[in-house]
Design a protein around this motif. Structure first.
Motif, short mmCIF file in Angstrom:
data_model
loop_
_atom_site.label_atom_id
_atom_site.label_comp_id
_atom_site.label_asym_id
_atom_site.label_seq_id
_atom_site.Cartn_x
_atom_site.Cartn_y
_atom_site.Cartn_z
N PRO A 117 12.95 -24.21 29.49
CA PRO A 117 11.61 -23.77 29.05
C PRO A 117 11.08 -22.59 29.85
CG PRO A 117 11.59 -26.10 29.68
CD PRO A 117 12.97 -25.61 29.89
N TYR B 257 10.34 -18.96 28.20
CA TYR B 257 8.98 -18.44 28.20
C TYR B 257 8.95 -17.02 28.79
CZ TYR B 257 4.14 -17.72 29.37
OH TYR B 257 2.89 -17.17 29.47
N LYS C 162 14.75 -29.66 31.02
CA LYS C 162 13.29 -29.79 31.16
C LYS C 162 12.68 -28.71 32.05
CE LYS C 162 13.00 -33.85 29.05
NZ LYS C 162 12.33 -34.08 27.80
#
Lengths: 440, 277
Positions: free
Chosen positions: A345, A349, A341
């Motif tokens: 990400p 990104y 989590k």
């Protein structure tokens, strides 16, 4: 009509017409900048003297020469030289008009200054503009000239060849001429000829699959190593990291050629080792079975490519704020959840542009394929098309050019690469800071 | 709990060890081949360093092959490419970053699209152009080709960096009477040093292992580069793997040492590029 300029700006039209009439006249007649004007005028005179040459070169570009079987080979018209010369002449003419435009604008700008300052700049002052207003021109000149003659002209030429029949055995200058054939090559490649069409489909699909697999395996391989090394607080982590970086540090031609030898079917070290250990009875065709070879190139590329992403992701991960992890831990998140989590990400990104760059790089990754397998093994259509089981578009272009001299088909492939890659380039362009902030 | 963690840790270490053996295996094998007697890879023992020790391949390289000539040629090409790329790309980048002119956006987009092509797509035209200007079989011909190929991408890269340098520096220098060239040379270049160094390194290292263009441009035996020479040891016609290994080792070692030293800087500049864009 006097040659004195009015200070209220009403002489603009006169100056504009004179400057357009002949390059540099505006500078000489009205602005009294004789040196600058003379240079401009000289450029135009040279161009005018070259006019017959320009016309004949453009004519050559249109006709690409006519067959002259009666002449000795050396004296025949060389279509390819004509094509390249034609493209170059276009570039020269384009440059000339750019200079023309610059000269007219500089005359108008000097007139504007004259209206404000009420006096003409001398020769000296106007030349010192080289380090002032004219600096962008001076600074970009090497870039523009190099790019035009060594990048743009060759690419335009390559694109042009896609519309000719420049190919062995019948159309190789200087013995024979080359002619424009419109979209014939595209028709052949996209459905007109079953062998070529199926080869193109096969190679294009494999190119895409290769680029995706190569990028994804290296990215996640690198990520796993980065996470494992960072997460376990090992004292010897730097040692492992040092070892893992080695493949990236070795020049890729060297490592690919080494692997090619190690994996050789009959005498390669890998097979001999496995046989002596009793793991296998007969040799594994690492590089000579079409499907296994595809698997092998992806794996070897992983070996060579994961260190880059390991370094990169290690850098990005250490930059993530520790507070985030603390907060999540207080909320009762486990190690897996933390990774899933937060780390994943954020890292994804931040490294997205580099993933895209890596993907486009892999589409064009000539070395990883050519030095490992040479595009082999041969498959059903290889004798005609020269495309082997692991050939990607770029290595196929190379083979078509060097081995088969099918320049026309090679150029069609180059255009295909452009069509595939241009959207990615533009996507990355639109993400850049300067584009977003509207500075461009 | 503690036992589980310990088992866990040993599994991780075991996994890492096996993995690093896999990673390092071909490299160790090359080192061993460089010092092993014999010629082809078929004659080598599968266990590294089990064939005995010899330095004959290195002697062979320096006495019977043109290894030193290849090395010198490659060094000349790499150094000139690197220096010229820095000069042309950073000057262009400065102009793109600091000036506004009519065709700027078009030019920048053109360069971005141009850099997606592998340069050998246009190699026939490049060949003919070099033929016309007398650059075939000349080291400088190859340097021109590399330089032109380097410019589009690197101008972009340096431009993005210069964009982050405050313009007030330029302006105060201009008030003190500095011209653009002085500002570029004395102010922008020193501040942009990290990216310039990165550019210098990347354009220096690329020519060492490029293959296609040297093969096309350089014909005579005295003008060959390292990649061509090394490749010639392991083509289909002959398999002198051990000589190839010795030659590769001599090139790779400086690369590896340099790489390990500069590892940290490289990570930050890669990472920095990622965050900035």
């Amino acid at each position: 009509m006097g040659t004195r300029l009015k200070e209220d700006g009403s002489s603009k039209k006169q100056l504009l017409i004179t400057s357009i009439l002949f390059m540099g006249f505006g500078h000489m007649v009205y602005l009294k900048q004789y040196i600058k004007g003379a240079i401009y005028a000289a450029i135009e005179i040279i161009m005018l003297c070259m006019l017959p040459v320009i016309i004949s070169k453009v004519n050559g570009l249109i006709t690409l020469g006519s067959p002259q079987p009666e002449l000795p080979v050396k004296l025949r018209e060389h279509s390819i030289f004509m094509l390249i010369d034609g493209v170059m002449i276009f570039a020269v003419v384009l440059l000339f008009f750019v200079i023309y435009f610059i000269s007219v604008r500089s005359a108008l700008n000097d007139y504007k200054d004259f209206c404000i300052e009420k006096k003409l700049k001398g020769n000296k002052a106007s030349m010192s503009g080289l380090l002032g207003k004219a600096f962008p021109i001076f600074g970009l000149a090497p870039t523009v000239i190099l790019i035009i003659f060594f990048v743009v002209v060759p690419l335009v030429f390559a694109a042009g060849v896609a519309f000719t029949n420049y190919s062995a055995p019948k159309h190789i200058p200087p013995n024979n001429t080359v002619d424009w054939v419109g979209f014939d090559n595209f028709v052949t490649m996209f459905g007109g000829d079953a062998t070529w069409t199926s080869a193109l489909g096969r190679v294009a699909l494999w190119t895409l699959a290769w680029a995706i697999l190569a990028t994804v395996t290296c990215y996640f391989g690198g990520m796993i190593m980065a996470v494992v090394l960072l997460d376990n607080k090992l004292k010897i982590a730097p040692l492992f990291r040092g070892i893992f970086i080695l493949p990236y540090a070795v020049p890729s031609v060297v490592s690919m050629l080494v692997w090619q030898n190690l994996l050789n079917g009959s005498f390669g070290t890998v097979n001999r080792t496995l046989m002596q250990l009793g793991v296998i009875d007969k040799v594994i065709p690492w590089l000579s079975d079409p499907w296994l070879a595809k698997f092998t190139v992806v794996m070897i590329n992983l070996w060579a490519g994961f260190p880059y992403f390991m370094l990169l992701i290690t850098g990005t991960m250490t930059a993530i704020s520790a507070d985030l992890f603390e907060a999540a831990k207080i909320d009762g998140a486990g190690r897996y959840q933390l990774f899933r989590k937060i780390t994943l990400p954020l890292v994804l990104y931040q490294t997205m542009p580099l993933i895209i760059m890596s993907f486009t790089h892999n589409i064009n990754n000539f070395g990883a394929i050519f030095f490992l397998t040479g595009g082999d093994p041969v498959v059903a259509d290889s004798t005609v098309t020269s495309a082997g089981g692991t050939d990607i578009l770029v290595t196929w272009i190379y083979k078509l050019t060097i081995n088969l001299s099918k320049y026309n088909y090679a150029s069609v492939l180059a255009i295909m690469i452009f069509v595939i890659l241009a959207p990615f380039a533009i996507f990355n362009f639109r993400r850049t800071k300067s584009y977003k902030e509207g500075e461009l | 709990m503690k036992i589980i963690r310990k088992i866990n840790l040993s599994v991780v270490i075991l996994f890492l060890t096996i993995f690093s053996l896999g990673v390092i295996y071909p490299l160790v094998y090359v080192v061993s081949a460089a010092f092993s007697p014999g010629n082809s890879i078929a004659s080598l023992n599968i266990i590294p360093f089990a064939d005995g020790f010899t330095t004959q391949h290195f002697v062979h390289l320096f006495t019977n092959t043109k290894y030193l000539t290849w090395f010198r040629n490659t060094l000349i090409i790499a150094t000139s490419t690197s220096a010229l790329t820095i000069l042309v790309a950073s000057l262009g980048a400065y102009v793109f970053s600091r000036f506004h002119f009519a065709v700027k956006k078009g030019m920048m987009l053109t360069m971005l699209i141009l850099q997606i092509f592998p340069s050998f797509v246009g190699m026939i035209a490049i060949y003919v152009i070099l033929l016309r200007i007398g650059g075939l079989d000349q080291l400088w011909g190859l340097v021109l080709v590399y330089l032109a190929g380097n410019i589009p991408y690197n101008t972009w890269m340096v431009k993005s960096y210069i964009d982050t340098i405050s313009k007030s520096l330029d302006e105060s220098a201009r008030i003190d009477g500095a011209n653009h060239l002085t500002i570029f040379w004395k102010i922008i270049l020193p501040i942009a040093r990290p990216i310039i160094i990165f550019l210098g390194i990347s354009s220096f290292t690329a020519p060492w292992m490029d293959f296609i263009f040297p093969k096309m441009v350089l014909r005579s035996a005295d003008k060959q580069t390292l990649a061509l020479g090394l490749f010639s040891f392991v083509t289909d016609k002959k398999n002198e793997f051990t000589t190839f290994a010795a030659g590769s080792l001599l090139v790779a070692i400086p690369f590896i040492i340099f790489f390990i030293i500069s590892q940290k800087t490289m990570v930050t500049s890669f990472g920095g590029a990622a965050v900035k864009e």
